[in-house]
Each structure stands twice: as structure tokens, then as C-alpha cells.
Design a protein around this motif. Structure first.
Motif, PDB file in Angstrom:
ATOM      1  N   ILE A 239      10.693   0.789   1.182  1.00  0.00           N
ATOM      2  CA  ILE A 239       9.794   0.598   0.035  1.00  0.00           C
ATOM      3  C   ILE A 239       8.317   0.639   0.457  1.00  0.00           C
ATOM      4  O   ILE A 239       7.523   1.398  -0.113  1.00  0.00           O
ATOM      5  N   TYR A 240       7.948  -0.152   1.469  1.00  0.00           N
ATOM      6  CA  TYR A 240       6.524  -0.153   1.853  1.00  0.00           C
ATOM      7  C   TYR A 240       6.063   1.205   2.395  1.00  0.00           C
ATOM      8  O   TYR A 240       4.979   1.675   2.026  1.00  0.00           O
ATOM      9  N   PRO A 241       6.848   1.871   3.259  1.00  0.00           N
ATOM     10  CA  PRO A 241       6.393   3.206   3.685  1.00  0.00           C
ATOM     11  C   PRO A 241       6.209   4.175   2.507  1.00  0.00           C
ATOM     12  O   PRO A 241       5.316   5.025   2.533  1.00  0.00           O
ATOM     13  N   THR A 242       7.020   4.016   1.467  1.00  0.00           N
ATOM     14  CA  THR A 242       6.871   4.896   0.296  1.00  0.00           C
ATOM     15  C   THR A 242       5.577   4.573  -0.442  1.00  0.00           C
ATOM     16  O   THR A 242       4.778   5.463  -0.765  1.00  0.00           O
ATOM     17  N   VAL A 243       5.371   3.286  -0.695  1.00  0.00           N
ATOM     18  CA  VAL A 243       4.185   2.867  -1.454  1.00  0.00           C
ATOM     19  C   VAL A 243       2.914   3.208  -0.670  1.00  0.00           C
ATOM     20  O   VAL A 243       1.955   3.755  -1.216  1.00  0.00           O
ATOM     21  N   HIS A 244       2.937   2.925   0.636  1.00  0.00           N
ATOM     22  CA  HIS A 244       1.743   3.224   1.444  1.00  0.00           C
ATOM     23  C   HIS A 244       1.533   4.734   1.584  1.00  0.00           C
ATOM     24  O   HIS A 244       0.406   5.219   1.588  1.00  0.00           O
ATOM     25  N   GLY A 245       2.627   5.468   1.685  1.00  0.00           N
ATOM     26  CA  GLY A 245       2.545   6.933   1.788  1.00  0.00           C
ATOM     27  C   GLY A 245       1.822   7.524   0.579  1.00  0.00           C
ATOM     28  O   GLY A 245       0.937   8.379   0.720  1.00  0.00           O
ATOM     29  N   PHE A 246       2.168   7.066  -0.602  1.00  0.00           N
ATOM     30  CA  PHE A 246       1.494   7.584  -1.807  1.00  0.00           C
ATOM     31  C   PHE A 246       0.044   7.119  -1.865  1.00  0.00           C
ATOM     32  O   PHE A 246      -0.835   7.882  -2.266  1.00  0.00           O
ATOM     33  N   ALA A 247      -0.204   5.863  -1.479  1.00  0.00           N
ATOM     34  CA  ALA A 247      -1.583   5.359  -1.518  1.00  0.00           C
ATOM     35  C   ALA A 247      -2.464   6.204  -0.591  1.00  0.00           C
ATOM     36  O   ALA A 247      -3.568   6.606  -0.961  1.00  0.00           O
ATOM     37  N   GLU A 248      -1.912   6.515   0.611  1.00  0.00           N
ATOM     38  CA  GLU A 248      -2.691   7.304   1.584  1.00  0.00           C
ATOM     39  C   GLU A 248      -3.008   8.698   1.057  1.00  0.00           C
ATOM     40  O   GLU A 248      -4.056   9.255   1.353  1.00  0.00           O
ATOM     41  N   GLN A 249      -2.078   9.265   0.283  1.00  0.00           N
ATOM     42  CA  GLN A 249      -2.359  10.629  -0.194  1.00  0.00           C
ATOM     43  C   GLN A 249      -3.152  10.624  -1.506  1.00  0.00           C
ATOM     44  O   GLN A 249      -3.331  11.659  -2.148  1.00  0.00           O
ATOM     45  N   GLY A 250      -3.623   9.455  -1.914  1.00  0.00           N
ATOM     46  CA  GLY A 250      -4.542   9.385  -3.047  1.00  0.00           C
ATOM     47  C   GLY A 250      -3.881   9.380  -4.407  1.00  0.00           C
ATOM     48  O   GLY A 250      -4.540   9.560  -5.430  1.00  0.00           O
ATOM     49  N   SER A 251      -2.544   9.199  -4.460  1.00  0.00           N
ATOM     50  CA  SER A 251      -1.887   9.068  -5.770  1.00  0.00           C
ATOM     51  C   SER A 251      -1.021   7.812  -5.740  1.00  0.00           C
ATOM     52  O   SER A 251       0.183   7.895  -5.534  1.00  0.00           O
TER      53      SER A 251
END
Ligand code: GLY
Length: 429
Positions: free
Chosen positions: A252-264
Motif C-alpha cells: 500500500i505505501y509503495p503504491t501511494v508514494h509511487g503516485f505521489a512521486e509521479q505528481g498524481s
């Protein structure tokens, strides 16, 4: 507060029922809803389809809707949240760029690979010969998935190479699932037990829903074709505290952080279907960008917190200031389906006998899915028709209470599984 719920299934009835309990909610509109949503206090159905974004937008503006919740994935993938955001209309759900996690199986696999999220080995193909060569190089059984949305039917577990090749050919030619199948994912099969991990996300913070499991197969003993889900229960004993933490940390956290990092940033319900292997390691089978159905019915029956408040907190990026209170009892829901589901067209318009408000108590509730009102009675209007849901001190007791409800309801060609919850009952494990 005036709320709009988009969708007309069992999940949307459960969301509506829960929202109506909020002291902050004055009115709930459901588009298009079903006979169950129409009967909830504070709620009324509106004649707008769940995918008609232009009309939903117009309605939300005209009616000054304070919060919109979207049940099914199609409108999310088509960008309903982007359009509401543009008009500054509060809506809890992911924008199209993040809803791709469900809208494209190939995108989801590439995203997981990029962010080190555990999932089965795979290949993505739009060319038949390449797909066939890859299939022949992998051990059977294996999984063939249509890349795009296919109403929950686009995942085939092929028992041997011939079946996998045949399935790939039918998908890639457009014969099965149309354009959704013109690109496919071929994936290794992982043995284990499946669980649903659903949470609310505000772009950065995560609030987990109570754990749950559903039964995707049509028949007793988890046999027969895949369905959207024939029943579900919460909590899922297989997801203990340690595994819960591992799913958060590895998935869950890698998914949420992954999207935050790519700006969406991911905002909305996030659903990971996870396979738990013999070593108790979780692997993602699929992501959904919405609440589960029928998981929502038992989960929301256990939720004691105010759902509307939680959604508003998520839109303010303040989920870290909240916790969710859960009824400690088990909730279990049994889906009542119409003959033919999920493979053939189901008869619509059959009057349903035995439905009565008197069946319902604070611990028993019949959520509607494919129903509508016709000539003063409730009639069938889809494949999954109802979900009889009950709380109990044990899984066995919740199961017994849910089946007590089931036995009071009937229509010609109604069918249901008689073993919902069997994996969670102690003596089976
Ligand atoms: N119950 C499975 C799903 O909602 O996709």
C-alpha cells in the motif's frame, strides 16, 4: 450536507445506507441506484447512468452537491474525478491517471515492477505469436488477463498451455472483450489464499478498512466460473496483525508514494487483491481503484465511524487525524444471484418474494444490487440481485444469521452459495 453516490449495485446500497446514518448528511442522491437505495431514509434515486459523466456533473452543480462518492470503476477510469475537480465539486475518488491502476492491467504490472511491489512474473503482449512463444516458455497453470476493463470477466486462469494460447488468441483478435483484450497480460499463477485489502487514501495518508475476504467463484467449494463475488466477510482471520503491517509496508505505501512521486497523488478507495502464499507473503493479484463489492456490505456493517466525515477528511488531506472504529463482531454477506449469472443473460423483472423491512434489525440487513421497483413490488434487474448480510459474535453465528435471512427470500431461478465464510471457520483451517 448533500451527497451524490454514483452506481446502482450492492456496494452503492451499502455506501448509501452508511452515509444516511451520518448526522452531517441531510440528503443522498443515488445515480441510478436500485430499489434498496430508494427505500433508505434521506435517499432518493435519480435517473442518470453511472457512466454519464456530463449529466452527473450537471446534476452536482445544479443541486449544490457537497460530496460525491463513486462506486464502480468505469466512470473513475473515464475521468469523472478530473471533471468534477475542474469544476471544484468535492468528489472522493482517484483521477484518471491513477485509476489506470485498475483500468490497465499492463500499467498496473509495470507500476508494481517499477516500485518493487510483490506480484507474479508477467509479460505484456499485443502480438499473438509473441504471446504464444511466451506462454510456451512458462509453466502452467497461468493467468491471462485482458488489459482493459472487462466488467470483472477479463481474468482467465488457464490450466494448460493450449487453453492459455486459445484464450490469448481470442482476446488479441478482439473476439473476446473487444478492444479491452487487444493487449493482454500473461502472468504466472501463484498458489495461496486470496484476501481483499481495502483502504482510504488522501494522497499521502492511509486509513485501512477492516480486513475482508470474498468468494469469487460461483459454486460451493470455490468451484465454477469467476464472478464479481458471491459473498464476503469481515474480518478475514488470515490477515493477522503482522500480515496487515506487511501488506501496508510492501504494497500500500509503495503504491501511494509511487503516485505521489509521479505528481498524481492517489485519493480514494484503494483495493489490493492479494494472494497470500504458503510463507504468508502477500503478492498483488490486482488493484482496484474503488471499494469492493460485495466486501463493502460486511465491512460497512462493521464501521462505527462516520463515513461522510472520513471522506471529507481525505479531501482535506487529513486522514492522519482520524481513526476508524469497528464493531468487533464478524459480518458476513451472502449474494443472491439470478439464474444464468455470470455466464448468460439473466431474467429480469421477476418479483422477489419475502423482502420486508421486518427482516431487518441492527444486526441484519438485506442490501440490494440488481433490483428495481415495478408496479409496487421489487423485481430482479441484474445478475447479482441481493446481499443478505448479518453480524455475529463468531463467523459461524454471522453465517447462520445471514442464511436465516436468505431462507426468507425467493424468486424463480434464484441461487446462492451455501458455504460463504467456510475458510474463516476454525475447524476448516
Ligand atoms: N469483490 C471483488 C471486486 O470488488 O472486484
Amino acid at each position: 450536507m448533500r451527497v451524490l453516490v454514483v452506481g446502482g449495485g450492492g456496494r452503492e446500497h451499502a455506501l448509501t445506507w452508511k452515509l444516511c446514518q451520518s448526522a452531517r448528511v441531510s440528503q443522498v442522491f443515488v445515480a441510478p441506484g436500485n430499489a434498496g437505495t430508494a427505500a433508505e431514509p434521506k435517499a432518493s434515486n435519480i435517473e442518470i447512468g453511472a457512466e454519464d459523466i456530463a449529466k452527473l456533473l450537471e446534476f452536482a452543480k445544479q443541486e449544490k452537491i457537497d460530496l460525491t462518492l463513486v462506486g464502480p470503476e468505469a466512470a473513475l477510469v473515464a475521468g469523472i474525478v478530473d471533471q468534477f475537480d475542474d469544476q471544484r465539486l468535492p468528489i472522493f475518488g482517484p483521477v484518471a491517471a491513477t485509476a489506470r491502476l485498475e483500468g490497465s492491467k499492463a500499467f498496473a504490472k509495470q507500476f508494481m515492477q517499477k516500485h518493487g511491489i510483490p506480484t507474479a512474473g508477467y509479460g505484456v503482449f499485443s502480438d499473438y505469436t509473441e504471446a504464444r512463444d511466451y506462454i510456451e516458455s512458462r509453466p502452467a497453470p497461468m493467468v491471462v488477463k485482458a488489459d482493459g476493463l472487462a466488467a470483472g470477466k477479463g481474468v482467465i486462469i488457464a490450466q494448460d498451455h493450449a487453453q492459455a494460447i486459445d484464450t490469448a488468441q481470442q482476446m488479441l483478435s478482439g473476439e473476446r472483450f473487444g478492444d479491452a483484450g487487444r493487449s493482454i497480460v500473461v502472468e504466472d499463477f501463484i498458489e495461496g489464499e486470496e484476501a481483499s485489502f481495502i483502504c482510504m487514501v488522501d494522497g499521502q495518508n492511509v486509513l485501512s478498512m477492516a480486513t475482508s475476504q470474498d468468494h469469487k467463484k460461483r459454486d460451493v467449494g470455490d468451484a465454477g466460473p469467476n464472478t464479481g463475488g458471491m459473498g464476503a466477510y469481515s474480518p478475514a482471520p488470515i490477515v493477522d496483525e503482522a500480515l496487515h503491517q506487511r501488506i501496508l509496508e510492501k504494497i500500500i505505501y509503495p503504491t501511494v508514494h509511487g503516485f505521489a512521486e509521479q505528481g498524481s497523488p492517489y485519493i480514494g478507495f484503494l483495493y489490493a487483491g492479494v494472494m497470500i502464499d504458503a510463507q504468508a507473503d502477500p503478492h498483488v493479484l490486482e488493484f482496484n481503484c474503488r471499494f469492493g463489492d460485495p466486501e463493502a456490505q460486511p465491512i460497512l456493517m462493521r464501521m462505527q465511524s462516520d463515513l461522510a466525515e472520513l471522506c471529507l477528511a481525505a479531501l482535506d488531506r487529513q486522514l492522519d487525524q482520524h481513526t476508524i472504529q469497528w464493531d468487533t463482531r464478524t459480518a458476513l454477506g451472502v449474494v443472491l444471484a439470478a439464474g444464468g449469472y455470470p455466464l448468460d443473460a439473466c431474467e429480469k423483472g421477476a418479483p422477489i418474494q419475502g423482502l420486508s423491512r421486518s427482516l431487518e434489525t441492527p444486526t441484519r440487513k438485506v442490501f440490494h444490487a440488481g433490483t428495481r421497483e415495478g408496479n409496487g413490488e421489487v423485481v430482479t434487474n441484474g445478475g447479482r440481485v441481493l446481499c443478505a448480510t448479518a453480524l455475529g459474535d463468531t463467523v459461524r453465528e454471522a453465517q447462520q444469521h445471514a442464511y436465516d435471512l436468505v431462507k426468507k427470500i425467493s424468486w424463480p431461478q434464484m441461487f446462492y452459495r451455501t458455504d460463504i465464510g467456510y475458510r474463516a471457520i476454525d475447524d476448516h483451517r
